[in-house]
Write a protein that holds these residues in place. Sequence first.
Motif, PDB file in Angstrom:
ATOM      1  N   TYR A 137       0.709  -1.054  -0.105  1.00 40.31           N
ATOM      2  CA  TYR A 137       0.012   0.013  -0.103  1.00 40.31           C
ATOM      3  C   TYR A 137       0.896   1.118  -0.220  1.00 40.31           C
ATOM      4  O   TYR A 137       1.744   1.306   0.770  1.00 40.31           O
ATOM      5  CB  TYR A 137      -0.781   0.058   1.222  1.00 40.31           C
ATOM      6  N   GLY A 166      -0.565   4.754  -0.855  1.00 44.32           N
ATOM      7  CA  GLY A 166      -1.455   5.647  -0.261  1.00 44.32           C
ATOM      8  C   GLY A 166      -2.760   5.632  -0.860  1.00 44.32           C
ATOM      9  O   GLY A 166      -3.334   4.935  -1.445  1.00 44.32           O
ATOM     10  N   LYS A 167      -3.328   7.148  -0.873  1.00 44.95           N
ATOM     11  CA  LYS A 167      -4.549   7.061  -1.431  1.00 44.95           C
ATOM     12  C   LYS A 167      -4.811   8.399  -1.992  1.00 44.95           C
ATOM     13  O   LYS A 167      -4.275   9.496  -1.864  1.00 44.95           O
ATOM     14  CB  LYS A 167      -5.492   6.776  -0.074  1.00 44.95           C
ATOM     15  N   ALA A 222      -2.323  12.616  -4.195  1.00 39.88           N
ATOM     16  CA  ALA A 222      -2.359  11.444  -3.251  1.00 39.88           C
ATOM     17  C   ALA A 222      -1.757  11.587  -1.949  1.00 39.88           C
ATOM     18  O   ALA A 222      -0.533  12.021  -1.991  1.00 39.88           O
ATOM     19  CB  ALA A 222      -1.732  10.358  -4.264  1.00 39.88           C
ATOM     20  N   LYS A 223      -2.338  11.201  -1.023  1.00 37.15           N
ATOM     21  CA  LYS A 223      -1.648  11.263   0.379  1.00 37.15           C
ATOM     22  C   LYS A 223      -0.593  10.064   0.568  1.00 37.15           C
ATOM     23  O   LYS A 223      -1.240   8.589   0.487  1.00 37.15           O
ATOM     24  CB  LYS A 223      -2.597  11.476   1.635  1.00 37.15           C
ATOM     25  N   LEU A 224       0.426   9.972   0.468  1.00 34.55           N
ATOM     26  CA  LEU A 224       1.468   8.888   0.750  1.00 34.55           C
ATOM     27  C   LEU A 224       1.578   8.209   1.963  1.00 34.55           C
ATOM     28  O   LEU A 224       1.819   8.962   2.880  1.00 34.55           O
ATOM     29  CB  LEU A 224       2.698   9.030   0.030  1.00 34.55           C
ATOM     30  N   ASP A 225       1.603   7.051   2.172  1.00 33.40           N
ATOM     31  CA  ASP A 225       1.897   6.279   3.512  1.00 33.40           C
ATOM     32  C   ASP A 225       3.461   6.210   3.622  1.00 33.40           C
ATOM     33  O   ASP A 225       3.791   4.772   3.607  1.00 33.40           O
ATOM     34  CB  ASP A 225       0.960   4.983   3.703  1.00 33.40           C
ATOM     35  N   THR A 226       4.391   7.011   3.641  1.00 36.25           N
ATOM     36  CA  THR A 226       5.766   6.681   3.815  1.00 36.25           C
ATOM     37  C   THR A 226       6.210   7.869   4.309  1.00 36.25           C
ATOM     38  O   THR A 226       5.937   9.094   4.509  1.00 36.25           O
ATOM     39  CB  THR A 226       6.218   6.818   2.560  1.00 36.25           C
ATOM     40  N   PRO A 268       8.682  10.194   0.789  1.00 40.05           N
ATOM     41  CA  PRO A 268       7.840  10.267  -0.365  1.00 40.05           C
ATOM     42  C   PRO A 268       8.762  10.648  -1.532  1.00 40.05           C
ATOM     43  O   PRO A 268       8.147  10.344  -2.444  1.00 40.05           O
ATOM     44  CB  PRO A 268       7.104  11.503  -0.029  1.00 40.05           C
ATOM     45  N   GLU A 321       4.055  15.916   1.996  1.00 39.67           N
ATOM     46  CA  GLU A 321       3.547  14.350   2.022  1.00 39.67           C
ATOM     47  C   GLU A 321       2.525  14.040   0.840  1.00 39.67           C
ATOM     48  O   GLU A 321       2.054  13.107   0.601  1.00 39.67           O
ATOM     49  CB  GLU A 321       3.002  14.195   3.366  1.00 39.67           C
ATOM     50  N   ASN A 324      -7.402   3.436  -3.520  1.00 35.31           N
ATOM     51  CA  ASN A 324      -5.869   3.037  -2.857  1.00 35.31           C
ATOM     52  C   ASN A 324      -4.977   2.860  -3.750  1.00 35.31           C
ATOM     53  O   ASN A 324      -5.089   2.447  -5.140  1.00 35.31           O
ATOM     54  CB  ASN A 324      -6.121   1.865  -1.919  1.00 35.31           C
TER      55      ASN A 324
END
Length: 175
Positions: free
Chosen positions: A8, A10-11, A24-28, A31, A62, A84
Amino acid sequence: MKKEDCFYLGKIVKKYSFKGEVLAKLDTDQPELYENLDAIFLELRNNLVPFFVERSQLHKSELLRLKFEEVDTEADADSIMKSNLFLPLELLPKLEGNKFYFHEVINFTIEDVNYGKVGIIKAINDSTAQALFEIDRNGTEILIPMNDEFIVKVDRKTKTILVETPEGLIDLYLQ
């Protein structure tokens, strides 16, 4: 491409322009590693669909501003909103030492410095305030907080994580 072969990223959280760009908001924590991607998988109706990236750039640290090929209008962007984002596992940067990805340690053995072999990690529960190792010990579930102070060593060769938990924590589950 199957979801279990991906991670995954981000979204998509909002539209950026009337020309189909999205943010997109990254889950990291890094980035910048994902600024120059050629393609990303979007989860649409429980399927991963590849989308080719025309251009991308970081936006306000982000967020990643994305322009996909063939997403050229506001309506096109609406159709992918809240999707996602996923990338193949092989694009994950390699971690070393005691750092690890959650998916990477499933089926690792947990050993405690004082207690000995605890069991096998079956899952990671990250829906709580602190992520937990969900460990199976011969049918009994044991939960150990994923606290940096508890993790002594991650051994990828032997697929073992050595922990030092507070006295009595493991016994709570075995009485």
